[in-house]
Write an enzyme that holds these catalytic residues in place. Sequence first.
Site, PDB file in Angstrom:
ATOM      1  N   CYS A   1       0.826  -1.202   0.000  1.00 36.73           N
ATOM      2  CA  CYS A   1       0.000   0.000   0.000  1.00 36.73           C
ATOM      3  C   CYS A   1       0.861   1.253   0.000  1.00 36.73           C
ATOM      4  O   CYS A   1       2.077   1.201   0.213  1.00 36.73           O
ATOM      5  CB  CYS A   1      -0.894   0.047   1.245  1.00 36.73           C
ATOM      6  SG  CYS A   1      -1.947  -1.390   1.496  1.00 36.73           S
TER       7      CYS A   1
ATOM      8  N   CYS B   1      -2.877   4.863   2.998  1.00 34.98           N
ATOM      9  CA  CYS B   1      -3.972   3.920   2.788  1.00 34.98           C
ATOM     10  C   CYS B   1      -4.969   3.998   3.944  1.00 34.98           C
ATOM     11  O   CYS B   1      -4.579   3.963   5.119  1.00 34.98           O
ATOM     12  CB  CYS B   1      -3.431   2.501   2.671  1.00 34.98           C
ATOM     13  SG  CYS B   1      -4.726   1.265   2.351  1.00 34.98           S
TER      14      CYS B   1
ATOM     15  N   CYS C   1      -2.686  -2.952  -3.460  1.00 36.62           N
ATOM     16  CA  CYS C   1      -3.948  -2.762  -2.740  1.00 36.62           C
ATOM     17  C   CYS C   1      -4.996  -2.176  -3.694  1.00 36.62           C
ATOM     18  O   CYS C   1      -4.725  -1.191  -4.390  1.00 36.62           O
ATOM     19  CB  CYS C   1      -3.726  -1.833  -1.550  1.00 36.62           C
ATOM     20  SG  CYS C   1      -5.229  -1.368  -0.661  1.00 36.62           S
TER      21      CYS C   1
ATOM     22  N   CYS D   1      -6.258   1.618  -2.070  1.00 35.42           N
ATOM     23  CA  CYS D   1      -5.468   2.865  -2.167  1.00 35.42           C
ATOM     24  C   CYS D   1      -4.700   2.986  -3.476  1.00 35.42           C
ATOM     25  O   CYS D   1      -4.121   4.035  -3.752  1.00 35.42           O
ATOM     26  CB  CYS D   1      -4.505   2.981  -0.989  1.00 35.42           C
ATOM     27  SG  CYS D   1      -3.114   1.812  -1.022  1.00 35.42           S
TER      28      CYS D   1
END
Length: 536
Positions: free
Chosen positions: A33, A37, A64, A67
């Site tokens: 991430c 995030c 991810c 995000c």
Amino acid sequence: MRDDDARYEAVSSRDARFDGEFFFAVVTTGIYCRPSCPAVTPKRVNVRFFVSAAAAQAAGFRACRRCRPDAVPGSAEWNVRADLVGRAMRFIGDGVVDREGVGGLARRLGYSARQVQRQLTAELGAGPVALARARRAHTARVLLQTTDLPVTELAFAAGFASIRQFNDTMREIYAGTPSELRAAAAGRRGRAGAPSQGAGGGGRSAPGGIALRLAYRGPYATAEIFDFLQVRAVPGVEEVRGSHGIRTYRRTLRLTYGSGIAEVDEPTGPRTRKRPPAGLVCPAARGADGGWLECRLRLTDLRDLSTAVQRMRRLFDLDADPYAVAERLGADPTLGPLVAERPGLRSPGAADPEELAVRIVLGGPPARAAELVRAYGKPLDAVDGGLTHLFPTPGELTGEEVAEPVRTLCTALADGTVVLDAGADRYAAERALAALPGVGAKAAAYIRMRALGDPDSGDSGGAGEGGPAGERAVAGAWRPWGAYAVHHLWRAGLLPAGELSVGELSGCAGALPGRAEEAGRGWEEAAPVAVAAPVG
């Protein structure tokens, strides 16, 4: 930020200042991430940190979906650094590995392929192939989610060598097949009531163009950068439409495989990500977490997409770190109030470094460059509003009918005596430019600042190693953000148009505020005019 504990604090506070500066991965989920995030912060024992998205991918982590860490602004460090790694990252961002392979990258850098691999792996945790692969994957995701291009054509447009390689990469990085990623994007658009962005056949983008969001970090002085570009727009190649606050900057692009038209909108209001609850954001991050500029690209060949995006990012200085700039320059008694008055002021780069160099050396107002465009530029297949031509290449401006010093500059660019590509050695380029008859040190310094995107230029006119001790001390206090200091001084009217030396400050402290607009225009309008041969 080098300490993992400090990185974890940034993750815990969802500090968007560090998006793109590093990435974190969670071993229990296999996901990586961005620092901001919004998901629940994982336990420290389960977190690993990476300098690049490619390193996280190489370690087996996938991006991810919440995000989208591959969409963050690039690290400002690569613009600052002039060493092998910094230059390599700029070359990779411009697509050199995709076009020329690792061998081509190594040749441009002047090192062996083994040395380049070793250096990048040591610092970034990934070699040039992995870094270029991450770039291709991001391009492919954008095309999947914004166009209706057939998957087979899309894979090759993104730079993949085979469909199998494309499918394997997308599954590995995004945990889904290309069809699944496209379907998910279509579902989100349907729920939001947004129209689909289509693309025509034959590898060409649709009439409406590929819609993109060009992300930036921190505050962004939008009006100032659109002002800067508007007064310099060369008719035929650039135009700015609309009134103040709702403008659209448009320009033609000459690219590797074809050409294109880029459009970037001036935001009409705040464009920032949704914030987590107030208690979860560190106080230093409150105020402006970054946002994006709406961009549309119409390309004759979609293989140029990632290169076109990178060039527009450089033009609008979207990978800058305004927090670091403000921290450094804000401590200066002269610059501190200016930085506070205009947070997020950027140092515009160039969509085409060679074009900008020609414009600077030619001098005069934009209309003078427009004459050169009409005489030597390649006309577009179809006129698009005020856009009619591509700017001429250096090779098209080496004939005897082109006046000096433009002809000398273009000859040097065409034969490789002067190199102004994305990862060029900035010091060598500035020296070579300054040595050309009719160019000079000031024009060379300005070209270095804008065409090569150097954030630490602006003091070559007298504050460098050979300048007076006082000037060296002032310039040293601004490093590595001297270019931003120059733009603040121009905007405030404390530095004359076209001057880059801090030595000029002694005579400008009492400049009238009303001269700020004139002072902000910079080198192009202030430079001595070198008239090209009569045209037409």
